[in-house]
Motif scaffolding. Structure first.
Motif, PDB file in Angstrom:
ATOM      1  N   SER A 167     -10.725  -1.903  -3.657  1.00  0.00           N
ATOM      2  CA  SER A 167     -11.872  -2.276  -2.680  1.00  0.00           C
ATOM      3  C   SER A 167     -11.904  -1.408  -1.523  1.00  0.00           C
ATOM      4  CB  SER A 167     -11.987  -3.662  -2.294  1.00  0.00           C
ATOM      5  OG  SER A 167     -10.713  -4.094  -1.514  1.00  0.00           O
ATOM      6  N   LEU A 168     -10.648  -0.883  -0.984  1.00  0.00           N
ATOM      7  CA  LEU A 168     -10.565  -0.092   0.240  1.00  0.00           C
ATOM      8  C   LEU A 168     -10.964   1.181   0.038  1.00  0.00           C
ATOM      9  CD1 LEU A 168      -7.219  -1.573   1.516  1.00  0.00           C
ATOM     10  CD2 LEU A 168      -9.366  -1.516   2.713  1.00  0.00           C
TER      11      LEU A 168
ATOM     12  N   LYS B 281     -12.986   6.607   6.132  1.00  0.00           N
ATOM     13  CA  LYS B 281     -12.624   8.000   6.760  1.00  0.00           C
ATOM     14  C   LYS B 281     -11.427   7.963   7.575  1.00  0.00           C
ATOM     15  CE  LYS B 281     -16.544  10.808   5.817  1.00  0.00           C
ATOM     16  NZ  LYS B 281     -18.148  10.409   6.059  1.00  0.00           N
ATOM     17  N   LYS B 282     -11.292   6.701   8.032  1.00  0.00           N
ATOM     18  CA  LYS B 282     -10.115   6.606   9.152  1.00  0.00           C
ATOM     19  C   LYS B 282      -8.866   6.276   8.710  1.00  0.00           C
ATOM     20  CE  LYS B 282     -13.246   4.660  12.549  1.00  0.00           C
ATOM     21  NZ  LYS B 282     -13.575   3.355  13.266  1.00  0.00           N
ATOM     22  N   SER B 283      -8.685   6.215   7.021  1.00  0.00           N
ATOM     23  CA  SER B 283      -7.536   5.888   6.310  1.00  0.00           C
ATOM     24  C   SER B 283      -7.264   6.905   5.675  1.00  0.00           C
ATOM     25  CB  SER B 283      -7.796   4.517   5.712  1.00  0.00           C
ATOM     26  OG  SER B 283      -7.884   3.503   6.599  1.00  0.00           O
ATOM     27  N   LEU B 284      -5.689   6.673   5.174  1.00  0.00           N
ATOM     28  CA  LEU B 284      -5.409   7.731   4.394  1.00  0.00           C
ATOM     29  C   LEU B 284      -4.835   6.939   2.940  1.00  0.00           C
ATOM     30  CD1 LEU B 284      -3.196   9.956   6.683  1.00  0.00           C
ATOM     31  CD2 LEU B 284      -5.306  10.804   5.735  1.00  0.00           C
TER      32      LEU B 284
ATOM     33  N   GLU C  83      -6.206   5.438  10.984  1.00  0.00           N
ATOM     34  CA  GLU C  83      -5.837   3.803  11.303  1.00  0.00           C
ATOM     35  C   GLU C  83      -4.945   3.240  10.328  1.00  0.00           C
ATOM     36  OE1 GLU C  83      -9.767   2.187  12.523  1.00  0.00           O
ATOM     37  OE2 GLU C  83      -9.582   1.150  10.493  1.00  0.00           O
ATOM     38  N   SER C  84      -4.933   3.501   8.968  1.00  0.00           N
ATOM     39  CA  SER C  84      -3.937   2.795   8.282  1.00  0.00           C
ATOM     40  C   SER C  84      -3.624   4.019   7.046  1.00  0.00           C
ATOM     41  CB  SER C  84      -4.768   1.678   7.377  1.00  0.00           C
ATOM     42  OG  SER C  84      -4.971   0.761   8.326  1.00  0.00           O
ATOM     43  N   ALA C  85      -2.496   3.957   6.645  1.00  0.00           N
ATOM     44  CA  ALA C  85      -1.847   4.792   5.648  1.00  0.00           C
ATOM     45  C   ALA C  85      -1.248   4.102   4.682  1.00  0.00           C
ATOM     46  CB  ALA C  85      -0.819   6.013   6.220  1.00  0.00           C
TER      47      ALA C  85
END
Ligand SMILES: [Fe+2]
Length: 361
Positions: free
Chosen positions: A267-268, A274-277, A314-316
């Motif tokens: 779902s992510l 765009k802020k997450s890897l 933001e999150s990886a």
């Protein structure tokens, strides 16, 4: 990583070996190779087409079988090989014995300097390397992540180790990346400035350290002398089975890491944040066979070179085959202070078990 090649080779014994090469040459270094990782090491050397190899043992190992002699035998038809060790070693293997301050020539871009660091053993050395704007130190069993090498085997000296830790290794720049010879907790790398704050053994004064080392009780195996004999012999006979593992240091308990399941990952990714890897830490050949769509590939050995991008996200989210390797990456980053590193429990195995789509090359 255009300036150099870097590969961590892990074995189930908790041993860490490293293959490094200057990308502009075919010269490389194999550091602390173990027989358990022999085939992986040979594969990496062949893939990189290395024609000049320095095979180095950081010290005479007592817990596992060094592969320097076997590698020299297997590679001598395809590469110029040289075995090196510290000048104090009693091993018959090295063609060159390294002194404090000696340089290893691996090409113009890679500067490698030997540090004599006795303590865990009398012949222990570390290698400080500057390449591509990065600094790293391969510490063998002198300084470990959150720990330091045991000093109860013959020839060891807690006092010498204290001096090596504080007067040699910790005098290197704080931004130096630390790659140890072992990690029993599953951490992959650290930074000297982080160890200065978090490694309780470095926080001790000399008398505390000596007392701590005197009382350090660690697992041992009765076959240690046979392992040492094997590792000193230039043409060793076939190794025996090790009935119980000896370890080279105490391990640090690993704190829990943040994790999500494959449903949540799906779902992510679907939200295209765009802020997450979203990072797959497996090797490229594994990724080519099957991969979760939307994940970029940064192999486990190279995660440390991408930390600025990871820090800025933001999150990886880290994924691998089953969640084991990505769990190591996540724990390593959490220890370094990254609160945004999240493990994908189950990895691509869990993803495929749910029947989700995978891509292949
Ligand atoms: Fe050791």
């Amino acid at each position: 990583m255009k300036d150099f090649f870097f590969q961590i080779i892990r074995s189930d014994e908790g041993c860490r070996s490293y293959v490094l090469a200057d990308s502009g040459t075919k010269r490389g270094l194999v550091w602390d190779p173990s027989l358990a990782g022999l085939e992986s090491t040979l594969e990496v050397v062949a893939e990189q087409g290395l024609t000049h190899l320095i095979l180095a043992d950081s010290h005479t190992h007592a817990d596992h079988f060094s592969a320097t002699a076997e590698l020299a035998k297997r590679l001598r038809d395809v590469a110029k090989v040289e075995i090196v060790m510290g000048e104090k070693t009693e091993s018959e293997r090295p063609g060159r014995r390294l002194r404090d301050g000696d340089r290893l020539d691996m090409g113009p871009k890679m500067q490698a300097v030997v540090l004599a660091t006795p303590g865990h053993t009398e012949d222990s050395i570390c290698l400080y390397i500057e390449v591509g704007g990065e600094k790293l130190v391969l510490t063998g069993d002198s300084l470990l992540i959150g720990s330091s090498g045991r000093t109860d085997f013959p020839g060891a000296s807690a006092e010498a180790l204290y001096h090596s830790l504080h007067e040699k290794i910790m005098k290197l720049p704080g931004t130096t990346w630390l790659f140890p010879g072992h990690d029993y907790s599953g951490y992959l790398f650290s930074r000297l400035e982080v160890e200065a704050k978090q490694n309780s053994q470095l926080a001790m004064d000399k008398s505390e350290f000596l007392l701590f080392k005197q009382n350090e009780v660690l697992d041992c195996t009765p076959v240690v002398p046979k392992i040492v004999d094997f590792n000193r012999a230039s043409s060793p006979s076939a190794p025996m089975h090790i009935p119980a593992a000896a370890i080279c240091a105490r391990s640090e308990p690993v704190p829990g890491v943040r994790s999500i399941g494959t449903d949540e990952l799906r779902s992510l990714i679907g939200e295209h944040s765009k802020k997450s890897l979203f990072i797959d830490v497996r090797e490229p050949d594994e990724v080519n066979k099957a991969r979760i769509p939307g994940l970029q590939n940064i192999p486990l050995s190279l995660v440390w070179t991408k930390l600025p991008e990871i820090a800025a996200s933001e999150s990886a989210y880290f994924s691998c085959q089953s969640g084991r390797r990505s769990g190591m990456v996540t724990a390593t980053l959490a220890r370094l202070g990254f609160s945004n590193a999240i493990n994908v429990a189950g990895g691509i195995q869990g993803w495929m078990a749910r029947g989700y789509h995978v891509e292949a090359s």
